[in-house]
Each structure stands twice: as C-alpha cells, then as structure tokens.
Scaffold this active site. Structure first.
Site, short mmCIF file in Angstrom:
data_model
loop_
_atom_site.label_atom_id
_atom_site.label_comp_id
_atom_site.label_asym_id
_atom_site.label_seq_id
_atom_site.Cartn_x
_atom_site.Cartn_y
_atom_site.Cartn_z
N SER A 52 8.18 3.81 3.36
CA SER A 52 8.32 4.02 4.80
C SER A 52 9.55 3.32 5.34
CB SER A 52 7.07 3.51 5.52
OG SER A 52 6.86 2.15 5.26
N LYS A 78 -8.71 -12.11 2.56
CA LYS A 78 -9.86 -11.23 2.63
C LYS A 78 -11.19 -11.94 2.48
CE LYS A 78 -8.09 -6.80 1.49
NZ LYS A 78 -8.89 -6.01 2.43
N HIS A 134 7.70 -8.84 5.42
CA HIS A 134 6.77 -9.21 6.48
C HIS A 134 7.40 -10.07 7.55
CE1 HIS A 134 4.46 -8.13 2.93
NE2 HIS A 134 3.62 -7.58 3.80
N GLU A 172 8.49 8.66 5.56
CA GLU A 172 7.10 8.70 6.05
C GLU A 172 6.95 8.74 7.58
OE1 GLU A 172 4.55 5.82 4.03
OE2 GLU A 172 5.71 5.99 2.18
N CYS A 204 0.27 -4.00 -3.42
CA CYS A 204 0.65 -4.94 -2.37
C CYS A 204 0.18 -6.37 -2.52
CB CYS A 204 0.04 -4.52 -1.06
SG CYS A 204 0.85 -3.21 -0.25
N ILE A 257 10.19 1.27 -0.78
CA ILE A 257 8.79 1.52 -1.12
C ILE A 257 8.23 2.78 -0.45
CG2 ILE A 257 6.47 0.46 -1.12
CD1 ILE A 257 8.58 -0.80 -3.00
N1 GLN Z 1 4.49 3.87 0.73
C1 GLN Z 1 3.85 2.98 1.66
C2 GLN Z 1 4.89 2.46 2.64
O1 GLN Z 1 6.00 2.29 2.23
C3 GLN Z 1 3.20 1.84 0.98
C4 GLN Z 1 2.47 0.96 1.94
C5 GLN Z 1 1.62 -0.09 1.32
O2 GLN Z 1 1.87 -0.55 0.25
N2 GLN Z 1 0.61 -0.54 2.00
O3 GLN Z 1 4.59 2.16 3.77
ZN ZN Z 2 2.88 -2.70 -0.18
#
Ligand code: GLN
Ligand code: ZN
Length: 766
Positions: free
Chosen positions: A439, A114, A700, A490, A649, A437
């Site tokens: 999604s 960033k 990732h 999600e 994150c 987490i």
């Molecule tokens: N709950 C969100 C997901 O699982 C969290 C995303 C994030 O941390 N940016 O996508």
């Molecule tokens: Zn995250």
C-alpha cells in the site's frame, strides 16, 4: 438450597453505537470538558449494568468497564506509572492514565500487545521502577457505585496477580515469585476492603492458567490464594480461566478458592473430559462457560443444555453457575441494531445482549427442568437450521471441491532451487532488489473519493478513473525512485480483509458489529456465514493497469486465507480449516487469473498467521499445518517462473519459522525494524534459504530514516543471509504514512541499496 446462578464475565464497553469511543475521542480532542466526559462515561457504564440486571443475570460483573484497558487499570491501581510520565504518587490522574496509554510529546506510550489469542490489545505494565502500592481500590469503588446507584450487588472483576505479572515486563522469569509476592498483600487489601463492604462474590481472572505453564507455576497459585483466602474468608473467590482448557486440571481445582471458572467452548473438549475423568471438589462452585464469548452465532440451546446436563452429572446443580466462555468484550453489543441484514442470517446471530439472554434461559432450564425452556430451545434450533439449510451454506460446487481437495496440487511444480534459476532468468533483477509491501498513502483525498462513490456522488466510472490516476501517479513515483519491483498501491481498498470479503460470496458486513481492538479503536470484523466462493476478479483490473504502465514487474497483491479467517467472525457449523480452504480455493482462482493476465509476481499477505496460534504449544502443530496447507492451496498452482511473495507483520517469529519455511514462498518480507537485532539473532540460529526481505526501516513512525541506519540494518542482515536472496523493503505497507515522508524514505532506501550493492561488488572483486 441455592439455585443455579447465571453470570457474566465482562460486558463490551463501546456501547451500541460506539458512544464510548466517541466520548473518549471528543475528550482527547479537547471538545468535551472533563466533567461532561466523566458524566457521559458514567451513564454508559450504568446503562450497561442496568441492561444486565434487566436481563436477569445474577452475578453482574463490576469493574470490568474501562476507559482504555483493564490491564492498564490494574497497573495504575497499583501506582505503576512509568518514570517518564509525571506522577507524584497517590491516585493516578485521568490525564496520566491516558498519557501512559497514548504517549505525550516527550514520553513514548507504553507498549501494547495482544491479549492472549484475541484481537484485543492491552497495555503492557512496566514493573521494576516503582514499588507497587494500592493507590485506589477500583473494584470496591465500582462495587459501591453499582450498589448505590442501581441496587446491584455486583461481582467485582479483578485481573489476578500471576496473570498480571506474567503479562508485564521489567523483571526476569526467574524472579516471578518474588515479583508476584510484592502484589499479594495488595490483593489481600483489596479483598479485605471488599469483604468489609459485604461483597459476596469476586471474580479473579487468571487466564494464564489456560496457557502452557509449568506445574511449579501452578504451585505458586496455592500460596497466593491461601493468603487471599485468609485475608477475606467471607468473600467467595471464583478463579476464572478462559480461551482454552486448563492444563493442570487436578492441581487447579484443588486451589484454595471457592469457585473455578472454566471455558467449555474453546477447550478442544478437554475441560469437559477432565471434569468427567477427575471429578470436581464437593466444596467448590463451578462456573461453566458454555456460551461462546468470542463469536457471534446463536447458541444451539439443545446442545448447550446437553453439555450442562453432562456437567451437572459431576457437579451438583446448586454449585453450578452458567456463564459465557469469556468476557463478552470480544463480541459486538446487540443484533437489534442490524436492521438491514438478511432475516435468516440475523435469526442465527447472537451478540452480547442476546448471549446474556441465552445464559438466563439455560440457567432456568437447569434449575426448573428442560421442559420449561422448550420453546426457546425449539426457536434456537429452528433459526440455526434455517441458516444451515439456506443456499448460503449449500454451495454444492464449493463443498465438492473441499471434499476433493486432494485433486488440487498444493505443491509448486518444481523445488525452490529450480524456480530460483528460472525466475532469475525471467526477471533479471539486480542484486538486493528493492520493493515495497503493497500500500501507498491512503490520503484524506483517497478516502473522501471512496466515500463519495459509496454515497453515489461519484459514478463507478468516475471512481475508477480516480483510482487509475492514483495508480499512475505512484507508478511514476516508483519509476522516478528507481525501485526494482513495483506495486499498484492498494488505493481501492479500505482494509485488506474487508476488500476481499466484499467481493467473495459467503461474507456479510454488519452496520454496528464493532469490537474494541485497542483503546478507542474498534474494528468491525466481517461475518463469514456461508460457503465462500469466487464471484468476480478482485484485483486484476488494477494490477493489469499498473503493469501496463511500466516494464518493471508489478506485484499482484492478495490477502491470504488465514489472515482473512483470523480477522473475521467465522461460521462454527463446519471446521475453521474447511473455511480457510474455501477461501484458499477462491484466492487460487484469482492467482491463476492474475498469472494468465501477465502478472508474474503475486504477493499473498499473511500478517495474521502468528496471532492465531493456539495458546498451548501442543495445539500449534495442527494449526500451523492447516495454515501452511491453505497458503499453498492458494498459491501453488502457478508456473515455476511466477514468483510468489508473502508478507508477515511481526518480529518474534522464531516460534513459527518452520511453518514460514514450509509456505514455500519464493520471497517473504517480514516486519523487523523495531527489533532488528533479535531477528538477526534468529537467523544465526536458523538458516533461511529462500528470498527474504527484512524490513529495513520502520513505517510506524513518520520520521524519515537516515542512510546510515539503513546501511547498518542491511549490513547486519547480510552477515547471516545470502545476498543473492536478500531483498530491500520497508517493514510494512505505507498506507498510514504521508506522501512526502514516504517518497523521502524510499529515496534513502534505494540509495542504501545501491551502496550495499557496490560494496558487495567491491568485496567480490577483492
Ligand atoms: N499489503 C498490505 C499493505 O501493504 C500488507 C498490510 C499488512 O501487512 N498488514 O498494506
Ligand atoms: Zn505488515
């Protein structure tokens, strides 16, 4: 006598309709030949310069334009190509430039991080491999281009040596001076050549001066800028800072440069206070950043004029430059394209082009007298007033609630220890519970269905059925995998902020309000323009449906107030914290409704808390306190046996560990896989006594992790964390992953958890 000058620090690259992005992506995809691509890009670049000229800006920045990122531009200008990429010296080719940014089959891309406290990401230069050399004088080239093609006598923009080195990696803190000294002669060469070409003004960006830096580091600047001045005495250097106030005001204004650029918008009032207290050298120019370069609201020209008048009480007008507080890179291009926005809202907006106009107007006012811009002042006041007086900003219920925040309980009923017992009883989870987490893969198909629904090709009912089917599919998958705590996936969300913004009152979405996030990637932050309030349940339908399909607990999934705030353009007529609390109250209602509907685990994601940290440590506390308060306001009203989760994150969160503890979430999951070692180290130093899941694998990358890797990560974490509090989960949401790899990875994760449990059991028996 010189007149007051107007200036700009940088212009958005992306184009009114993201033409820049499209050209880049077509080129990368091989759909555009290099020559045609460069031609298109040149047109865009020149068009942007021409626009600024037409507006009447005196000092037009050149060289701020980039094909990816200005820090990468600076690195390649010095021939700094990491060894893993092919490079035979000389000017870095376009191909190599993009390889560094994006990676190749055989070589990973350079790291990205960033840019100060913005949402822009720069490419981190890697020092220590190659000896820097000036392989291409970029500022000179762009200066010449503007001169020849548009008859613009531009102001080259250069990232300064100290900031450049400070943002790079590959050297030790203690070597800072030695490393910077390698670059100084190269900067001197750049300036010498610019001088030869007849350049009058140069902007050297040193935003590092707005962060917490030591007096010794500021002293470093003295020698450097002295050398640069001697190299090119006829070039007027403006040492440009932005994003906050400068800490060592007296030292900075004494540096051997001809001008100092200060931010008078995001400075907490400190630059102006210092200016009044310590004055300003008579032989320097002050470039006054009075128009907000990072937000989208029309300036109240009356107020802005007053600030300038105050400044002019210290610095004579012929030594004043009027400009935005920072580069306009962080704002969208023009309000003009927004044809469908509410007129009152639209009237109170100002994107890059409109901001340039404000600058020109203020410059004129300062030069010719306030009466000459009376009409413009009146128009701005009227437009802002109209929005302030509109129903959007006068929701008395919300405002009263904010006045009476003390009547809302922002602490859980019982302490964590008590909750822990009740929750153990209620959920009966195994040791080392597994979860994800939030999604699950947002496949092409999911996005296509949503698009069709938005286009009206799918009825509401059909779309809802589709989402339900996805939820069911993934509940079955989670069941099959044997996870302990489920999520609904999600599928109904495009983006974790947009989804809530669309359902809450007070948000607006633009059509073309894009800003560059990294490379060609742009984001379109929502505008929080009015009082935020709850209108309808946002997540209940999907969550309750998911819960109806299983006996395992399903986590409700919300985005937290600070993340929504930090990823939006926020109204600036009231404090940001009031806005955060408005959002928090709306979320609180959602949390309560979820709870009433039998959802007993609720996750409130706050991935953006850390990135919103002010640049200077002295301002951290008030920010973090407000962030913690808003989170608790949103979550604390639940019963003891409702479990609050949160997710973040990033890895280097030692900085904010106290705030994380203060959130008082029952369970937190943190992204750590990419730096597991460091994080474990952090926990050796800091104990953490609530539920915690350190991501055990990196989502990732598409690769499926090996069992041994996960076992190693779990074992290491258990050396410093209590097994009774440890959760096993991936390190972030899985929406960018494919279905097969996700299922395969989670399978390994569940297996690793089972083995770890067995091991703990054996240890206990022994
Ligand atoms: N709950 C969100 C997901 O699982 C969290 C995303 C994030 O941390 N940016 O996508
Ligand atoms: Zn995250």
């Amino acid at each position: 006598m010189n007149k007051v000058k107007s200036s700009n620090l940088g212009y958005p690259r992306i184009g009114e309709k993201r033409e820049w992005k499209k050209a880049l992506e077509q080129f990368w995809a091989g759909k555009l030949e290099k020559e045609a691509f460069l031609k298109q890009i040149e047109e865009i670049r020149l068009q942007h310069l021409q626009k600024q000229k037409d507006q009447g800006i005196d000092l037009i920045p050149v060289g701020d334009f980039s094909l990816y990122d200005q820090v990468l531009d600076t690195a390649v200008m010095f021939g700094l190509v990491p060894k893993r990429f092919e490079y035979g010296g000389g000017k870095v080719s376009l191909e190599t430039y993009f390889d560094i940014a994006r990676g190749t089959k055989g070589a990973v891309a350079a790291e990205m991080t960033k840019w100060f406290n913005t949402n822009y990401h720069y490419i981190v230069p890697e020092l220590g491999e190659a000896v820097p050399a000036l392989v291409e004088n970029r500022p000179l080239q762009f200066y010449k281009e503007a001169k020849q093609k548009l008859d613009i006598d531009g102001k080259p923009v250069i990232l300064g040596p100290v900031t450049f080195v400070k943002l790079s990696k590959g050297y030790k803190e203690s070597e800072l001076k030695t490393v910077v000294d390698q670059f100084v002669p190269l900067y001197a060469d750049i300036l010498r050549e610019l001088q030869k070409e007849g350049v009058e003004w140069v902007q050297i960006d040193e935003p590092i001066l707005s962060t917490t830096i030591s007096k010794e580091e500021v002293a470093l600047f003295n020698d450097i800028y002295q050398t640069l001045r001697e190299a090119a005495p006829n070039v007027k250097v403006i040492l440009q800072t932005y994003f906050e106030s400068i800490e060592h005001y007296e030292d900075v204004i004494a540096l051997p440069v001809q001008g100092i650029g200060l931010d008078f918008v995001h400075d907490y009032g400190q630059n102006l206070a210092a200016l009044k207290k310590y004055g300003f050298p008579k032989d320097k120019v002050l470039a006054a950043g009075v128009i907000d370069g990072r937000n989208i609201w029309r300036a109240n020209l009356d107020d802005k004029y007053s600030i300038l008048a105050e400044i002019a009480g210290v610095v004579s007008r012929d030594r004043l430059i009027v400009q935005p507080s920072s580069s306009l890179l962080h704002t969208p291009v023009t309000v003009k394209s927004e044809e469908t926005l509410d007129e009152v809202l639209k009237g109170a907006l100002s994107f890059a082009d409109e901001k340039l106009h404000e600058i020109v107007v203020l410059t004129k006012g300062l030069q010719d007298g306030k009466e000459t811009i009376q009409e413009e002042i009146a128009a701005s006041t009227k437009a802002i007033q109209a929005l302030n007086e509109s129903s959007f900003r006068n929701n008395t219920q919300v405002q009263e609630a904010i006045q009476n925040l003390h009547t809302y309980r922002a602490e859980r009923e019982a302490a964590f220890k008590v909750r822990q017992g009740v929750q153990e009883e209620a959920f009966q989870l195994p040791l080392l519970p597994t979860t994800t987490i939030g999604s699950f893969p947002q496949t092409q198909e999911v996005r296509k269905q949503r698009l069709n629904w938005r286009k009206g090709e799918l009825t509401d009912a059909e779309y809802e059925e589709y989402i339900k089917a996805e939820i069911k599919k993934w509940i079955d998958i989670q069941e099959e995998l044997g996870l302990d705590v489920f999520v609904h996936g999600e599928f109904e969300r495009t983006d974790m902020v947009e989804y809530f913004g669309e359902k809450l009152a007070g948000f607006q979405f633009t059509k073309f309000g894009w800003v560059q996030s990294y490379g060609s990637r742009c984001v379109k932050p929502p505008l929080i323009y009015g009082d935020v309030s709850y209108q309808e349940s946002m997540t209940v339908k999907e969550t309750v449906y998911a819960q109806s399909l299983t006996t395992k607990p399903v986590k409700g999934m919300l985005t937290g107030p600070i993340t929504i705030l930090n990823w939006s353009f926020v109204r600036d007529d009231i404090s940001r914290y009031d806005v955060a609390n408005q959002i928090a109250l709306a979320l609180r209602t959602e949390v309560e409704i979820l709870e009433e509907n039998g959802i007993r685990m609720i996750q409130v994601d706050e991935p953006a808390i850390r990135e919103g940290l002010p640049l200077k440590r002295e301002n951290w506390e008030s920010y973090l306190n407000a962030a913690v308060y808003a989170f608790k306001l949103a979550t604390a009203s639940v019963q003891n046996d409702t479990q609050i989760h949160t997710h973040m994150c990033y890895s280097n969160f030692e900085d904010i560990i106290d705030a994380i503890k203060a959130l008082d979430a029952d369970v937190i999951s943190i992204e750590t896989s990419r730096s597991h070692g460091e994080l474990i180290y952090a926990f050796e130093e800091n104990t953490y006594g609530k539920g915690i899941g350190l991501g055990v694998y990196d989502i990732h990358s598409p690769r499926v992790p090996k069992l041994e890797e996960l076992t190693r990560n779990i074992d290491r974490a258990l050396q410093v964390l209590d097994p009774k509090l440890f959760w096993i989960n991936p390190d972030c949401g899985l929406k960018t992953r494919g279905i097969d790899e996700t299922v395969a990875a989670l399978k390994v994760m569940v297996e690793a958890a089972e083995q770890a449990r067995e091991k703990l059991f054996v240890e206990k028996v022994q």
